[in-house]
Design a protein around this motif. Sequence first.
Motif, PDB file in Angstrom:
ATOM      1  N   GLY A  38       0.803  -1.233   0.000  1.00 45.94           N
ATOM      2  CA  GLY A  38       0.000   0.000   0.000  1.00 45.94           C
ATOM      3  C   GLY A  38       0.825   1.267   0.000  1.00 45.94           C
ATOM      4  O   GLY A  38       0.634   2.146  -0.851  1.00 45.94           O
ATOM      5  N   MET A  39       1.776   1.368   0.909  1.00 46.23           N
ATOM      6  CA  MET A  39       2.559   2.607   1.009  1.00 46.23           C
ATOM      7  C   MET A  39       3.379   2.869  -0.250  1.00 46.23           C
ATOM      8  O   MET A  39       3.274   3.956  -0.859  1.00 46.23           O
ATOM      9  N   PRO A  40       4.171   1.896  -0.745  1.00 48.31           N
ATOM     10  CA  PRO A  40       4.907   2.165  -1.996  1.00 48.31           C
ATOM     11  C   PRO A  40       4.006   2.366  -3.203  1.00 48.31           C
ATOM     12  O   PRO A  40       4.321   3.146  -4.100  1.00 48.31           O
ATOM     13  N   ALA A  41       2.850   1.698  -3.229  1.00 50.76           N
ATOM     14  CA  ALA A  41       1.915   1.898  -4.357  1.00 50.76           C
ATOM     15  C   ALA A  41       1.426   3.341  -4.382  1.00 50.76           C
ATOM     16  O   ALA A  41       1.367   3.978  -5.452  1.00 50.76           O
ATOM     17  N   ALA A  42       1.122   3.882  -3.210  1.00 51.17           N
ATOM     18  CA  ALA A  42       0.658   5.279  -3.136  1.00 51.17           C
ATOM     19  C   ALA A  42       1.756   6.237  -3.600  1.00 51.17           C
ATOM     20  O   ALA A  42       1.501   7.204  -4.338  1.00 51.17           O
ATOM     21  N   LEU A  43       2.996   5.946  -3.206  1.00 53.14           N
ATOM     22  CA  LEU A  43       4.129   6.786  -3.627  1.00 53.14           C
ATOM     23  C   LEU A  43       4.312   6.728  -5.148  1.00 53.14           C
ATOM     24  O   LEU A  43       4.551   7.756  -5.799  1.00 53.14           O
ATOM     25  N   LEU A  44       4.183   5.544  -5.726  1.00 58.52           N
ATOM     26  CA  LEU A  44       4.360   5.391  -7.170  1.00 58.52           C
ATOM     27  C   LEU A  44       3.266   6.149  -7.928  1.00 58.52           C
ATOM     28  O   LEU A  44       3.545   6.832  -8.922  1.00 58.52           O
ATOM     29  N   LEU A  45       2.031   6.051  -7.455  1.00 58.00           N
ATOM     30  CA  LEU A  45       0.930   6.759  -8.119  1.00 58.00           C
ATOM     31  C   LEU A  45       1.148   8.269  -8.049  1.00 58.00           C
ATOM     32  O   LEU A  45       0.927   8.997  -9.013  1.00 58.00           O
ATOM     33  N   GLN A  46       1.647   8.725  -6.893  1.00 54.24           N
ATOM     34  CA  GLN A  46       1.920  10.168  -6.728  1.00 54.24           C
ATOM     35  C   GLN A  46       3.041  10.613  -7.661  1.00 54.24           C
ATOM     36  O   GLN A  46       2.981  11.689  -8.257  1.00 54.24           O
ATOM     37  N   ARG A  47       4.055   9.750  -7.814  1.00 61.32           N
ATOM     38  CA  ARG A  47       5.171  10.080  -8.726  1.00 61.32           C
ATOM     39  C   ARG A  47       4.693  10.169 -10.175  1.00 61.32           C
ATOM     40  O   ARG A  47       5.334  10.792 -11.016  1.00 61.32           O
ATOM     41  N   GLU A  48       3.529   9.541 -10.450  1.00 57.06           N
ATOM     42  CA  GLU A  48       2.957   9.616 -11.806  1.00 57.06           C
ATOM     43  C   GLU A  48       1.864  10.683 -11.869  1.00 57.06           C
ATOM     44  O   GLU A  48       1.023  10.680 -12.760  1.00 57.06           O
ATOM     45  N   ASP A  49       1.896  11.604 -10.873  1.00 49.62           N
ATOM     46  CA  ASP A  49       1.018  12.786 -10.847  1.00 49.62           C
ATOM     47  C   ASP A  49      -0.459  12.470 -10.649  1.00 49.62           C
ATOM     48  O   ASP A  49      -1.325  13.242 -11.069  1.00 49.62           O
ATOM     49  N   ALA A  50      -0.753  11.339 -10.003  1.00 49.77           N
ATOM     50  CA  ALA A  50      -2.129  11.125  -9.561  1.00 49.77           C
ATOM     51  C   ALA A  50      -2.325  11.866  -8.239  1.00 49.77           C
ATOM     52  O   ALA A  50      -1.351  12.196  -7.547  1.00 49.77           O
ATOM     53  N   THR A  51      -3.589  12.128  -7.891  1.00 49.60           N
ATOM     54  CA  THR A  51      -3.915  12.638  -6.559  1.00 49.60           C
ATOM     55  C   THR A  51      -4.351  11.436  -5.744  1.00 49.60           C
ATOM     56  O   THR A  51      -5.323  10.771  -6.103  1.00 49.60           O
ATOM     57  N   VAL A  52      -3.584  11.147  -4.689  1.00 50.67           N
ATOM     58  CA  VAL A  52      -3.705   9.840  -4.033  1.00 50.67           C
ATOM     59  C   VAL A  52      -4.303   9.952  -2.626  1.00 50.67           C
ATOM     60  O   VAL A  52      -3.898  10.810  -1.842  1.00 50.67           O
ATOM     61  N   SER A  53      -5.258   9.084  -2.345  1.00 52.60           N
ATOM     62  CA  SER A  53      -5.759   8.904  -0.971  1.00 52.60           C
ATOM     63  C   SER A  53      -5.451   7.478  -0.545  1.00 52.60           C
ATOM     64  O   SER A  53      -5.529   6.550  -1.358  1.00 52.60           O
ATOM     65  N   ILE A  54      -5.078   7.315   0.723  1.00 52.25           N
ATOM     66  CA  ILE A  54      -4.886   5.974   1.281  1.00 52.25           C
ATOM     67  C   ILE A  54      -5.976   5.740   2.321  1.00 52.25           C
ATOM     68  O   ILE A  54      -6.120   6.516   3.268  1.00 52.25           O
ATOM     69  N   VAL A  55      -6.801   4.731   2.111  1.00 54.48           N
ATOM     70  CA  VAL A  55      -7.767   4.371   3.144  1.00 54.48           C
ATOM     71  C   VAL A  55      -7.260   3.113   3.849  1.00 54.48           C
ATOM     72  O   VAL A  55      -6.579   2.279   3.250  1.00 54.48           O
ATOM     73  N   HIS A  56      -7.566   3.015   5.145  1.00 54.28           N
ATOM     74  CA  HIS A  56      -7.007   1.930   5.944  1.00 54.28           C
ATOM     75  C   HIS A  56      -7.994   1.567   7.050  1.00 54.28           C
ATOM     76  O   HIS A  56      -9.121   2.088   7.089  1.00 54.28           O
ATOM     77  N   SER A  57      -7.557   0.709   7.952  1.00 53.69           N
ATOM     78  CA  SER A  57      -8.480   0.150   8.960  1.00 53.69           C
ATOM     79  C   SER A  57      -9.054   1.219   9.885  1.00 53.69           C
ATOM     80  O   SER A  57     -10.078   1.006  10.522  1.00 53.69           O
TER      81      SER A  57
END
Length: 285
Positions: free
Chosen positions: A165-184
């Motif tokens: 989850g954490m690296p996936a969010a970083l990768l999406l942000q590096r590709e200029d997406a606007t990223v939200s992480i939802v969790h427990s």
Amino acid sequence: MVAKQIRDEITAEVLKMKEAIGVVPGLAVILVGDRKDSVTYVRNKKKACESVGINSFEVRLPEDSTEQEVIKFISKFNNDPSVHGILVQLPLPSHMDEQNVLNAVDIEKDVDGFHPLNIGRLAMRGRDPLFVPCTPKGCIELLHRYAVEIKGKRAVVIGRSNIVGMPAALLLQREDATVSIVHSRTKNPEEIIKHADIIISAVGQPNMVRGSWLKPGAVVIDVGINPVEDANSPRGYKLVGDVCYEEACKVASAVTPVPGGVGPMTIAMLLSNTLSSAKRTHNFQ
Ligand SMILES: Nc1nc2c(c(=O)[nH]1)N[C@@H](CN(C=O)c1ccc(C(=O)N[C@@H](CCC(=O)O)C(=O)O)cc1)CN2
Ligand SMILES: [Mg+2]
């Protein structure tokens, strides 16, 4: 299938390297204990290495091994010139400090991308990691290979693990997406998920994400690998994702299947990282 296409590309590059400079990439895998899932994944990795011509070296240690015993083998592989990638299959037995063990892997052989310096570089603008963790890398590669626009899109990552989850969010942000992480601890996650153009779900909750949560046309990448009881399956269970696949297929523009989606991409990215390590070590393009 994209994973097969990538494996075929790697096969050709491994052969080219062997013929040009006589070097064959090598991957060392350390498995501690005998979790059935980990044994399956390590077997899949070994088979995948053999299928593309990468040498694989496997060490199996008993569940009650000490951290130092594991680190001893890591050090051996760190200093072995025929080994270009090293991974310690996770999870480790609970008596071990995983990060303490993972830190022992030479960053230049850290083909899982779990070393703090690789994760730190991934998080920093203007720096690039030597290796990106395989599952998140596979998710982004799928988006690229299917020409899914990421730039400017709203992306939601479900789950915040160190390895997905954490690296996936970083990768999406590096590709200029606007990223939200939802969790427990996120209240009403569906209120966030319903706005997502791209969803990467890595939470380990079978069939949690309902079709009604999705924005029509969303792209859904399901990392979940959840065994659920199934009397009709020879193993007595079947694997399902985090996403209700049938429901999602009626709303989303694309949904990765489980099994047969992200899992094989994880393996393909591991092979790719191992090949890249060998190329870097030997200055081979
Ligand atoms: N050191 C690591 N440990 C773990 C990682 C990792 O990237 N590095 N990721 C996961 C497990 N994993 C790789 O090790 C992994 C999981 C699933 C698959 C896969 O091919 N799944 C198949 C189904 C396999 C089956 O039949 O059970 C699929 O989804 O189609 C590959 C690798 C945690 N540990
Ligand atoms: Mg070095």
